[in-house]
Design an enzyme around this catalytic site. Sequence first.
Site, PDB file in Angstrom:
ATOM      1  N   ARG A 150     -44.033  -4.237  18.847  1.00  0.00           N
ATOM      2  CA  ARG A 150     -43.648  -5.238  17.866  1.00  0.00           C
ATOM      3  C   ARG A 150     -42.192  -4.998  17.454  1.00  0.00           C
ATOM      4  O   ARG A 150     -41.691  -3.883  17.546  1.00  0.00           O
ATOM      5  CB  ARG A 150     -44.553  -5.168  16.640  1.00  0.00           C
ATOM      6  N   TYR A 182     -45.384  -9.005  24.478  1.00  0.00           N
ATOM      7  CA  TYR A 182     -46.142  -7.864  23.965  1.00  0.00           C
ATOM      8  C   TYR A 182     -47.207  -8.306  22.950  1.00  0.00           C
ATOM      9  O   TYR A 182     -46.961  -9.207  22.134  1.00  0.00           O
ATOM     10  CB  TYR A 182     -45.190  -6.835  23.313  1.00  0.00           C
ATOM     11  N   LYS A 239     -52.068 -10.054  14.711  1.00  0.00           N
ATOM     12  CA  LYS A 239     -51.250  -9.720  13.537  1.00  0.00           C
ATOM     13  C   LYS A 239     -50.687 -10.981  12.872  1.00  0.00           C
ATOM     14  O   LYS A 239     -50.639 -11.061  11.646  1.00  0.00           O
ATOM     15  CB  LYS A 239     -50.116  -8.776  13.927  1.00  0.00           C
ATOM     16  N   HIS A 297     -55.713  -4.915   6.865  1.00  0.00           N
ATOM     17  CA  HIS A 297     -55.479  -4.125   8.082  1.00  0.00           C
ATOM     18  C   HIS A 297     -56.439  -2.931   8.055  1.00  0.00           C
ATOM     19  O   HIS A 297     -56.023  -1.794   7.858  1.00  0.00           O
ATOM     20  CB  HIS A 297     -54.013  -3.676   8.068  1.00  0.00           C
ATOM     21  N   SER A 357     -50.125   3.752  10.989  1.00  0.00           N
ATOM     22  CA  SER A 357     -50.307   4.015  12.415  1.00  0.00           C
ATOM     23  C   SER A 357     -50.385   5.530  12.676  1.00  0.00           C
ATOM     24  O   SER A 357     -49.945   6.338  11.860  1.00  0.00           O
ATOM     25  CB  SER A 357     -49.164   3.397  13.209  1.00  0.00           C
ATOM     26  N   CYS A 409     -53.002   7.541  12.724  1.00  0.00           N
ATOM     27  CA  CYS A 409     -53.980   8.318  11.971  1.00  0.00           C
ATOM     28  C   CYS A 409     -55.358   8.287  12.623  1.00  0.00           C
ATOM     29  O   CYS A 409     -56.310   8.875  12.109  1.00  0.00           O
ATOM     30  CB  CYS A 409     -54.089   7.807  10.534  1.00  0.00           C
ATOM     31  N   ASP A 412     -59.528  -2.740  13.502  1.00  0.00           N
ATOM     32  CA  ASP A 412     -58.155  -3.065  13.085  1.00  0.00           C
ATOM     33  C   ASP A 412     -58.045  -4.028  11.914  1.00  0.00           C
ATOM     34  O   ASP A 412     -57.195  -3.835  11.062  1.00  0.00           O
ATOM     35  CB  ASP A 412     -57.381  -3.631  14.293  1.00  0.00           C
ATOM     36  N   ARG A 442     -51.393   0.285  26.126  1.00  0.00           N
ATOM     37  CA  ARG A 442     -52.592  -0.287  25.480  1.00  0.00           C
ATOM     38  C   ARG A 442     -53.721  -0.563  26.456  1.00  0.00           C
ATOM     39  O   ARG A 442     -53.488  -0.736  27.653  1.00  0.00           O
ATOM     40  CB  ARG A 442     -52.209  -1.625  24.827  1.00  0.00           C
ATOM     41  N   ASN A 460     -65.479  14.225  10.195  1.00  0.00           N
ATOM     42  CA  ASN A 460     -65.136  13.315   9.099  1.00  0.00           C
ATOM     43  C   ASN A 460     -66.376  12.628   8.532  1.00  0.00           C
ATOM     44  O   ASN A 460     -66.348  12.119   7.414  1.00  0.00           O
ATOM     45  CB  ASN A 460     -64.132  12.253   9.574  1.00  0.00           C
TER      46      ASN A 460
HETATM   47  O1  TSX Z   1     -58.071  10.404  15.175  1.00  0.00           O
HETATM   48  C1  TSX Z   1     -57.968  11.457  14.565  1.00  0.00           C
HETATM   49  N1  TSX Z   1     -58.841  11.728  13.539  1.00  0.00           N
HETATM   50  C2  TSX Z   1     -59.855  10.699  13.118  1.00  0.00           C
HETATM   51  C3  TSX Z   1     -61.055  10.813  13.954  1.00  0.00           C
HETATM   52  C4  TSX Z   1     -62.200  10.217  13.691  1.00  0.00           C
HETATM   53  N2  TSX Z   1     -56.972  12.350  14.920  1.00  0.00           N
HETATM   54  C5  TSX Z   1     -56.007  12.037  15.971  1.00  0.00           C
HETATM   55  C6  TSX Z   1     -54.799  11.390  15.320  1.00  0.00           C
HETATM   56  C7  TSX Z   1     -53.846  10.804  16.264  1.00  0.00           C
HETATM   57  C8  TSX Z   1     -54.118   9.356  16.567  1.00  0.00           C
HETATM   58  C9  TSX Z   1     -56.895  13.532  14.267  1.00  0.00           C
HETATM   59  N3  TSX Z   1     -56.040  14.567  14.403  1.00  0.00           N
HETATM   60  C10 TSX Z   1     -57.787  13.845  13.238  1.00  0.00           C
HETATM   61  C11 TSX Z   1     -58.803  12.934  12.867  1.00  0.00           C
HETATM   62  O2  TSX Z   1     -59.611  13.199  11.977  1.00  0.00           O
HETATM   63  N4  TSX Z   1     -57.456  15.087  12.754  1.00  0.00           N
HETATM   64  C12 TSX Z   1     -56.393  15.502  13.473  1.00  0.00           C
HETATM   65  C13 TSX Z   1     -55.702  16.808  13.288  1.00  0.00           C
HETATM   66  C14 TSX Z   1     -56.356  17.816  14.211  1.00  0.00           C
HETATM   67  C15 TSX Z   1     -55.954  17.867  15.528  1.00  0.00           C
HETATM   68  C16 TSX Z   1     -56.557  18.780  16.393  1.00  0.00           C
HETATM   69  C17 TSX Z   1     -57.543  19.626  15.942  1.00  0.00           C
HETATM   70  C18 TSX Z   1     -57.962  19.562  14.614  1.00  0.00           C
HETATM   71  C19 TSX Z   1     -57.358  18.654  13.747  1.00  0.00           C
HETATM   72  N5  TSX Z   1     -58.070  20.527  16.885  1.00  0.00           N
HETATM   73  C20 TSX Z   1     -58.838  21.626  16.681  1.00  0.00           C
HETATM   74  O3  TSX Z   1     -59.125  21.981  15.582  1.00  0.00           O
HETATM   75  C21 TSX Z   1     -59.312  22.325  17.870  1.00  0.00           C
HETATM   76 MN    MN Z   2     -53.182  -2.334  13.572  1.00  0.00          MN
END
Ligand code: TSX
Ligand code: MN
Length: 593
Positions: free
Chosen positions: A70, A198, A207, A227, A249, A251, A278, A366, A493
């Site tokens: 974008r 794109y 969007k 969003h 973005s 997360c 999304d 993507r 989580n």
């Molecule tokens: O998507 C993620 N989530 C949500 C999952 C349901 N990621 C990836 C983010 C990039 C797009 C995460 N990264 C999350 C998370 O909850 N937490 C983390 C940070 C993290 C990365 C690697 C480890 C732990 C935490 N690895 C080990 O502990 C081995």
């Molecule tokens: Mn989005």
Amino acid sequence: MASQLESLNRWVDEVARLTEPDAIHWCDGSDEEYRALIEQMQRDGTLIPLNPKTHPNCWLHRSHPSDVARVEHLTLVCTSDPADAGPNNHWMAPADAHAKIDALFAGCMKGRTLYVVPYCMGPIDSPISRCGVEITDSPYVVANMRIMTRMGAPALARIEREGTFVKGLHSIGELDPDKRFIMHFPEELSIKSIGSGYGGNALLGKKCHALRIGSYQARSEGWLAEHMLIVGIQNPQGETHYVAAAFPSACGKTNLAMLIPPEGYREAGWKVWTIGDDICWMTPGEDGRLWAINPEAGFFGVAPGTSASTNPNAMATIARDTIFTNVALTADDQPWWEGLPGTPVTDWQGRPYDPANGPAAHPNARFTVSARQCPTWSEQAEAAQGVPISAIVFGGRRPSLVPLVFEARDWAHGVLVGAAMGSETTAAATGAVGVLRRDSMAMKPFCGYNYGDYFAHWLSFDQPGARLPKIFHVNWFRKGEDGKFVWPGFGDNLRVLEWIIGRCSGAAGATETPIGFLPGTDDLNLAGLELDARALATLFEVDAAAWAAEVADIGRYLDSFGDRLPERLRDEQQRVAAALAQADAPAREAAAG
Ligand code: TSX
Ligand code: MN
């Protein structure tokens, strides 16, 4: 093969006179039409077939190398009064904008086919859904719209019945970044986009319609276009609670929407259902609750980082009938990106892979795939009335300060929490690393009107008789003194989501703090996790002095919206500031001796 709706026919004629296509094709959304489009794109090189054994019916599209994301500085909201677009949008006067972009549309479809793409955002029989028609000269866009929306004859029938629809005009133009614009005319319910193929710039239902035009319509009609992902959490008693969540973005929104419970939870009978990854349209029901639909029918997900360890459900979803854009290739023509096992031999631009040229897949590569292929896809995602939302979750990447989870004390406090949310920057390419960028409700690039008015609209839902969701903030990205992530994230989580829905049903306990309610040590199920006392202290600490500085910074951020900022939100910020000052006072007195 025109439509029975005169206003639609007239608009298509008008556009055809301006753009001068060789042919006009009205899309019916049939399988045959999709197959023919794919075959045509395979013949002209727009799509490259992938390994049919490992990835049946999957295709690779390589975009123009300068057309991979974008473009916010070229994305305009064109309202009569610039103040209605607000400081969160780029603005141009509607007449000037039309003149500028129509000059670029003149004759741009010569030698090409104009496709008329009727689509419905949301289940075709839902009163919450809204329709649009996209005119485009890109068969790639048509194929993607077929996957991402309810596209074709049933949508056209609904449009003819209702008589109203969002008008979207798109052309790839010359793919010249200097002749590229994505313009929104919310007062006319129309979109004009040229110079990019794109996703976010060209698939106008997503969007542009579902968020920018949608948020503007939602404000005048009393609903919310957000969003947010939507996920259903089914407990061992068989009850399902629906949670909507907004994150900036990077997360892992799609990962959370497709979460797989930890082993102990699976054995106990917990299930997670995907409604959307999304966008969420929410509207108050007769019962006072907010009812939500996912207006989309597919996933347009970021490929890099998606793997069997981060998101097995996504991997299963994209094993067939998927369009990949800007991924790399292995020696046997499988799609490849950073995070997958195996070896890339061809990069996203079609060159022999050389690490000196950067990553093999484009970081914004993507996949486009029907949501029905997701193993956790919920049948409630097709429900006309939507699903009732129990909790709204905001989050961000906050390596320090912000605890794993907290609950806002009431709706107005929750709106402040959403307005203040943001992430610390990670990618060096975007400038300084470790700077906090606020992104209210993750809507900064997508709110089609003034953010001050948007906060006021959020606050307006707090009315007698309303049974609003509780609002929470989560942070999966807290780091310890060693610089490592403290919380394991991903499937674990669900432990946090269990507390969240427990708070909504009254089953889970909490401790009050100046920033909201936090789980006490016994309120969150941490069984089977190896978190030491230091880690727990980090995840659940509320440092009143550091939070006072944060809330002061939130105050300065709110100031940037000037007189459109609702007083109620400012009051709320002052209330939290006062609570923190009081909590910190004894500490300071002790320090002063
Ligand atoms: O998507 C993620 N989530 C949500 C999952 C349901 N990621 C990836 C983010 C990039 C797009 C995460 N990264 C999350 C998370 O909850 N937490 C983390 C940070 C993290 C990365 C690697 C480890 C732990 C935490 N690895 C080990 O502990 C081995
Ligand atoms: Mn989005």
